[in-house]
Scaffold this motif. Structure first.
Motif, PDB file in Angstrom:
ATOM      1  N   GLY A  86     -46.179  50.168  59.945  1.00 57.26           N
ATOM      2  CA  GLY A  86     -44.729  50.211  59.574  1.00 57.26           C
ATOM      3  C   GLY A  86     -44.372  50.238  58.444  1.00 57.26           C
ATOM      4  N   PHE A  87     -45.156  49.691  57.518  1.00 54.51           N
ATOM      5  CA  PHE A  87     -44.732  49.754  56.025  1.00 54.51           C
ATOM      6  C   PHE A  87     -44.598  50.906  55.529  1.00 54.51           C
ATOM      7  CE2 PHE A  87     -45.114  48.969  51.450  1.00 54.51           C
ATOM      8  CZ  PHE A  87     -44.238  47.718  51.457  1.00 54.51           C
ATOM      9  N   VAL A  88     -45.211  52.077  55.656  1.00 46.64           N
ATOM     10  CA  VAL A  88     -45.270  53.217  55.307  1.00 46.64           C
ATOM     11  C   VAL A  88     -45.758  54.284  56.366  1.00 46.64           C
ATOM     12  CG1 VAL A  88     -45.245  52.967  52.820  1.00 46.64           C
ATOM     13  CG2 VAL A  88     -47.325  53.395  54.167  1.00 46.64           C
ATOM     14  N   GLU A  89     -45.460  55.428  56.213  1.00 46.41           N
ATOM     15  CA  GLU A  89     -46.079  56.237  57.433  1.00 46.41           C
ATOM     16  C   GLU A  89     -47.563  56.481  56.948  1.00 46.41           C
ATOM     17  OE1 GLU A  89     -44.819  57.835  60.175  1.00 46.41           O
ATOM     18  OE2 GLU A  89     -42.658  56.856  59.542  1.00 46.41           O
ATOM     19  N   PRO A  90     -48.099  56.324  58.213  1.00 46.41           N
ATOM     20  CA  PRO A  90     -49.975  56.531  58.034  1.00 46.41           C
ATOM     21  C   PRO A  90     -50.445  57.866  57.448  1.00 46.41           C
ATOM     22  CG  PRO A  90     -49.370  56.407  60.053  1.00 46.41           C
ATOM     23  CD  PRO A  90     -48.119  55.948  59.452  1.00 46.41           C
ATOM     24  N   SER A  91     -49.386  58.756  57.918  1.00 41.15           N
ATOM     25  CA  SER A  91     -50.144  59.978  57.639  1.00 41.15           C
ATOM     26  C   SER A  91     -49.708  60.617  56.078  1.00 41.15           C
ATOM     27  CB  SER A  91     -49.247  61.165  58.724  1.00 41.15           C
ATOM     28  OG  SER A  91     -47.707  61.054  58.259  1.00 41.15           O
ATOM     29  N   ARG A 119     -41.097  48.308  58.150  1.00 42.44           N
ATOM     30  CA  ARG A 119     -40.898  47.502  59.126  1.00 42.44           C
ATOM     31  C   ARG A 119     -40.660  46.058  58.876  1.00 42.44           C
ATOM     32  NH1 ARG A 119     -44.899  48.355  64.108  1.00 42.44           N
ATOM     33  NH2 ARG A 119     -43.680  50.550  64.209  1.00 42.44           N
ATOM     34  N   PRO A 120     -39.608  45.185  59.164  1.00 38.35           N
ATOM     35  CA  PRO A 120     -39.666  43.736  58.715  1.00 38.35           C
ATOM     36  C   PRO A 120     -40.884  43.118  59.093  1.00 38.35           C
ATOM     37  CG  PRO A 120     -37.566  44.597  59.887  1.00 38.35           C
ATOM     38  CD  PRO A 120     -38.596  45.825  60.017  1.00 38.35           C
ATOM     39  N   GLY A 121     -41.283  42.440  58.046  1.00 38.27           N
ATOM     40  CA  GLY A 121     -42.658  41.625  58.241  1.00 38.27           C
ATOM     41  C   GLY A 121     -43.806  42.284  58.097  1.00 38.27           C
ATOM     42  N   SER A 122     -43.731  43.639  57.770  1.00 37.67           N
ATOM     43  CA  SER A 122     -45.077  44.427  57.840  1.00 37.67           C
ATOM     44  C   SER A 122     -45.763  44.008  56.532  1.00 37.67           C
ATOM     45  CB  SER A 122     -44.726  45.919  57.592  1.00 37.67           C
ATOM     46  OG  SER A 122     -44.001  46.229  56.632  1.00 37.67           O
ATOM     47  N   TRP A 123     -45.030  43.185  55.456  1.00 41.10           N
ATOM     48  CA  TRP A 123     -45.677  43.000  54.285  1.00 41.10           C
ATOM     49  C   TRP A 123     -46.269  41.474  54.388  1.00 41.10           C
ATOM     50  CZ3 TRP A 123     -40.540  44.394  54.843  1.00 41.10           C
ATOM     51  CH2 TRP A 123     -39.688  43.371  55.103  1.00 41.10           C
ATOM     52  N   GLY A 138     -42.259  43.693  47.889  1.00 38.30           N
ATOM     53  CA  GLY A 138     -42.569  44.421  46.317  1.00 38.30           C
ATOM     54  C   GLY A 138     -43.895  44.167  45.866  1.00 38.30           C
ATOM     55  N   VAL A 139     -44.190  42.980  46.060  1.00 37.32           N
ATOM     56  CA  VAL A 139     -45.766  42.577  45.560  1.00 37.32           C
ATOM     57  C   VAL A 139     -46.496  43.213  46.250  1.00 37.32           C
ATOM     58  CG1 VAL A 139     -47.188  40.928  45.336  1.00 37.32           C
ATOM     59  CG2 VAL A 139     -44.734  40.612  44.420  1.00 37.32           C
ATOM     60  N   ALA A 140     -46.242  43.300  47.653  1.00 33.16           N
ATOM     61  CA  ALA A 140     -47.347  43.923  48.752  1.00 33.16           C
ATOM     62  C   ALA A 140     -47.670  45.500  48.184  1.00 33.16           C
ATOM     63  CB  ALA A 140     -46.936  43.836  50.114  1.00 33.16           C
ATOM     64  N   ARG A 149     -36.452  49.649  50.712  1.00 37.30           N
ATOM     65  CA  ARG A 149     -35.385  48.723  51.135  1.00 37.30           C
ATOM     66  C   ARG A 149     -35.805  47.979  52.369  1.00 37.30           C
ATOM     67  NH1 ARG A 149     -30.012  49.831  49.528  1.00 37.30           N
ATOM     68  NH2 ARG A 149     -29.053  50.441  51.379  1.00 37.30           N
ATOM     69  N   VAL A 150     -35.297  46.716  52.328  1.00 37.88           N
ATOM     70  CA  VAL A 150     -35.548  45.959  53.181  1.00 37.88           C
ATOM     71  C   VAL A 150     -34.053  45.180  53.724  1.00 37.88           C
ATOM     72  CG1 VAL A 150     -37.475  44.805  52.051  1.00 37.88           C
ATOM     73  CG2 VAL A 150     -35.199  43.851  51.487  1.00 37.88           C
TER      74      VAL A 150
END
Length: 222
Positions: free
Chosen positions: A43-48, A60-64, A205-207, A219-220
């Motif tokens: 959920g951090f970015v679209e895998p496709s 997605r919150p916490g995906s980093w 951001g660092v992630a 956007r968080v």
């Protein structure tokens, strides 16, 4: 006869200690490329597909949370202003660096005439990442960053109107400063710069930077 020998021994030990400390802090030495520890969560970015330059993503919150910099990651915190948002961002970067054992140094621009020189000082230090905190740095960064494409920049709590690939930004509802005369939107809210929100912004951001997802706006908190 003993005093000179003892003095020489003390001086020799002191010199060794100074050299040892200095070598660990010497950023002028080249270093090999080192990758992130851990991976981005679902959920951090679209895998496709990867996000396009200048696009906005809402992870997605916490995906980093699973991504960490290599130990000793060299970071310059570039900051200006003593308002609540700037102070909250500075505190968040400092706490992150302590928790992650990053090698953090700070460059402060105390006066409007020092904004661009402060960016130059940060660049001259040769860090892995320059993190910017403070709205007044946005326009100066827009002037400088395009000429230093090999240097990664992370802007937290604001964004550049037209970022190049080496500039990543993180903001949230209430943090929408863009510079170029646009200033802050009517939704700008200094109270939104909470410790939790700023911490998420730094980590997300660092992630992204460590995973080569740069030149975008994250956007968080939505």
């Amino acid at each position: 006869m003993r005093r000179p020998l003892r003095t020489a021994a003390i001086l020799a030990v002191a010199a060794t200690l100074v050299t040892g400390c200095g070598s660990g802090d010497d950023w002028s030495r080249p270093r090999p490329e080192r990758s992130a520890r851990g991976t981005l969560g679902p959920g951090f970015v679209e895998p496709s597909s990867s996000p396009t330059p200048e696009s906005t993503v809402t992870p997605r919150p916490g995906s980093w949370d699973g991504v960490h910099p290599p130990k000793g990651y060299r970071v310059v915190l570039l900051t200006t202003g003593d308002d609540r948002p700037a102070k909250a961002l500075v505190a968040a970067v400092g706490k992150w660096a302590e928790e992650e054992h990053a090698d953090l140094r700070t460059v402060v621009a105390d006066h409007p005439s020092d904004l661009i020189p402060s960016i130059t000082r940060a660049l001259d230090m040769g860090p892995d990442l320059i993190v910017s905190a403070g709205n007044d740095l946005v326009d100066p960064l827009a002037l400088v960053t395009a000429n230093h494409l090999a240097q990664h920049f992370l802007v937290v709590g604001a964004e550049l109107a037209e970022p190049t690939q080496n500039v990543t930004a993180v903001n949230w509802p209430g943090a929408a400063f863009r510079g170029e005369g646009l200033g802050a939107s009517s939704a700008y809210d200094p109270g939104s710069f909470t410790a939790e929100r700023c911490a998420d912004a730094v980590r997300a951001g660092v992630a992204a930077v460590l995973n080569d997802l740069t030149g975008i706006v994250i956007r968080v908190g939505e």
